[in-house]
Write an enzyme that holds these catalytic residues in place. Structure first.
Site, short mmCIF file in Angstrom:
data_model
loop_
_atom_site.label_atom_id
_atom_site.label_comp_id
_atom_site.label_asym_id
_atom_site.label_seq_id
_atom_site.Cartn_x
_atom_site.Cartn_y
_atom_site.Cartn_z
N GLY A 322 -6.54 2.64 4.89
CA GLY A 322 -6.37 2.82 6.32
C GLY A 322 -4.99 3.35 6.67
O GLY A 322 -4.32 3.97 5.86
N GLU A 323 -4.60 3.11 7.93
CA GLU A 323 -3.27 3.49 8.42
C GLU A 323 -2.99 4.99 8.32
O GLU A 323 -1.84 5.41 8.24
CB GLU A 323 -2.19 2.71 7.66
N GLY A 324 -4.04 5.80 8.30
CA GLY A 324 -3.85 7.24 8.29
C GLY A 324 -3.62 7.85 6.92
O GLY A 324 -3.49 9.08 6.80
#
Length: 379
Positions: A322-324
Site C-alpha cells: 500500500g501507501e502508493g
C-alpha cells in the site's frame, strides 16, 4: 456555505482529447519500430498524449506522490494486522523516509505529500503542512455508526478538491495516488461491494499486512454489517461516503474528481484508491479516462472495482504494502512510454511524406503571387 454539489462535476469533466489520441496513434504507426512491438507501452504513450493534449507527448517532469491518511474506527474490531489508531506511525515512517514508498520516491526523485484527514493523534504530533486539512480525529465505526457527519463529509470532499487545485497550480503534471490508513481497506471493500452489488465475501481481502483466517472472518462480518447500512444511501454519493467511507476516502474522491477537471492524470494505487475512483465514476462517468491503474495489489475489492471501470493494471508484481508504492513502480513505465513515443525516429518514407504534408499547408494557394512580387510589379 452551501454543501458541495457533486452533480456539477458531470458537466465540468471532459474526456481527454480523442483527436490528439488518434494523432498519437498515427505518429506511432510511422515510427521505425513496428506497432505492437513495444506492447502496452504504445497504449501508455497514447493515453498520456491525450491527457496532455499534445503530440508528440511531453515528458513527465513534475510528478508527485499524494497520500491521504486516516484511522478508521472499524479497526478496533481486529480486522487489521496493525493496531487500531496506528496510522500515525505509518505517516511518520513516510515522512522520515523509512517506508517503501519513501525509498522508491527518493530513488525516482519524486516528492511525496501526505495529507492527514483523520489520523487518530494529536495534531501537534505531525507537521502543520500535513494536518492543515484534517477534518476529524479518526473516522466512525462503520458497522454500527456513520463514519462522518454530513458536514464532515462535505469538508473532506472540499479538502480533496483543494489539494487537487494546489497540485495543479504548482505544476504537478502527474499524480501517484495512495492512502496511509489503518482499517481503510475495510471501508473500501464496503464501498466496492455496495456499488457493484456483491456480497461481502467477494470483496474481503487480507490487507497490506496479511491477516489470519479469524481476522478475515471478523473483517467479512464487519463489511457485511456496514453493507446493510450502505445500501439505503446508494443514490447519494456524499451520504454514502459519510455513512461507510471516512474522511480520507471522501477527500480522495474529491481529489480524483478535481484532478479530472484540471486535466491532471492520476495513477491509482490499491483497493482504497480504486474504491474512491469507483465512487467518483458514479459522479462523473468520463472521469476514469484520466486515471491509470498502477498495479494489481491482489485485493479482491480492487479487482472488482477496476473491472467495473474497465481499467487494466499496468503491473502485476503482487505488491501489497500500500501507501502508493505499487503505483509508483508504474511511473518509470509511463515515463519510458512517453520517451519512446516522442523520440523514436520515423521511417524515412513516412517522415518525408509527413514533412511534405506540413509544407503543403504552408504554401500560398495556386495562382496567387507572393505579396513581395506584387508590390515590386506595381512599382
Amino acid at each position: 456555505m452551501s454543501r458541495i454539489d457533486l452533480d456539477d462535476f458531470t458537466d465540468l469533466i471532459e474526456r481527454p482529447d480523442g483527436g490528439v489520441r488518434r494523432d498519437a496513434e498515427a505518429r506511432r504507426e510511422r515510427q521505425i519500430v513496428p506497432p505492437g512491438a513495444l506492447g502496452r507501452l504504445d497504449e501508455l504513450g497514447e493515453w498520456l498524449a491525450a491527457a496532455q493534449g499534445a503530440v508528440p507527448v511531453r515528458p513527465v517532469e513534475q510528478p508527485r506522490v499524494v497520500l491521504f491518511a486516516g484511522d478508521h474506527g472499524v479497526a478496533g474490531l481486529g480486522v487489521s494486522a496493525r493496531p487500531a489508531g496506528g496510522a500515525r506511525q505509518l505517516v511518520r515512517a513516510v515522512l522520515e523516509g523509512a517506508s517503501p514508498v519513501a525509498v522508491l520516491a527518493r530513488r525516482f526523485d519524486v516528492p511525496v505529500r501526505v495529507v492527514d484527514m483523520a489520523v487518530d493523534c494529536d495534531p501537534a504530533d505531525l507537521p502543520q503542512d500535513v494536518v492543515r486539512h484534517r477534518v476529524r480525529r479518526g473516522s466512525g465505526r462503520i458497522d454500527i455508526e456513520d463514519a462522518l457527519t454530513p458536514d464532515e463529509a462535505d469538508a473532506a470532499l472540499r479538502a480533496g478538491v483543494a489539494v487537487a487545485d494546489e497540485e495543479a497550480d504548482s505544476g504537478t503534471d502527474l499524480v501517484v495516488l495512495g492512502d496511509v490508513s489503518v482499517g481503510g481497506t475495510t471501508a473500501a471493500a464496503v464501498l466496492v461491494a455496495a456499488l457493484c452489488g456483491t456480497d461481502a465475501s467477494v470483496v474481503t481481502g487480507r490487507g497490506g499486512l496479511a491477516i489470519d483466517d479469524l481476522a478475515w472472518m471478523r473483517k467479512c462480518a464487519a463489511i457485511r454489517d456496514a453493507l446493510r447500512r450502505a445500501r439505503p444511501v446508494l443514490g447519494d454519493q456524499v451520504q454514502l461516503l459519510a455513512t461507510v467511507g471516512g474522511a480520507d476516502l471522501a477527500a480522495m474522491t474529491g481529489f480524483l474528481l478535481q484532478c479530472a477537471v484540471r486535466k491532471v492524470p492520476v495513477i491509482l494505487d490499491g483497493v482504497v484508491a480504486a474504491a474512491c475512483a469507483l465512487v467518483a465514476q458514479r459522479v462523473a462517468f468520463r472521469a476514469p479516462d484520466w486515471w491509470l491503474a498502477g498495479h494489481d495489489s491482489g485485493e479482491p475489492g480492487q479487482a472488482k472495482a477496476l473491472d467495473r471501470m474497465a481499467l487494466e493494471p499496468v503491473l502485476r508484481q503482487g505488491v501489497k504494502v500500500g501507501e502508493g508504492a505499487g503505483a509508483l513502480l508504474a511511473l518509470p513505465l509511463v515515463r519510458a512510454a512517453a520517451a519512446l513515443a516522442a523520440e523514436l525516429p520515423q521511417k524515412p518514407q513516412e517522415k518525408e511524406e509527413a514533412e511534405e504534408k506540413e509544407h503543403d499547408g504552408e504554401r500560398e494557394p495556386a495562382g496567387k503571387e507572393p505579396e513581395g512580387e506584387q508590390a515590386q510589379q506595381s512599382e
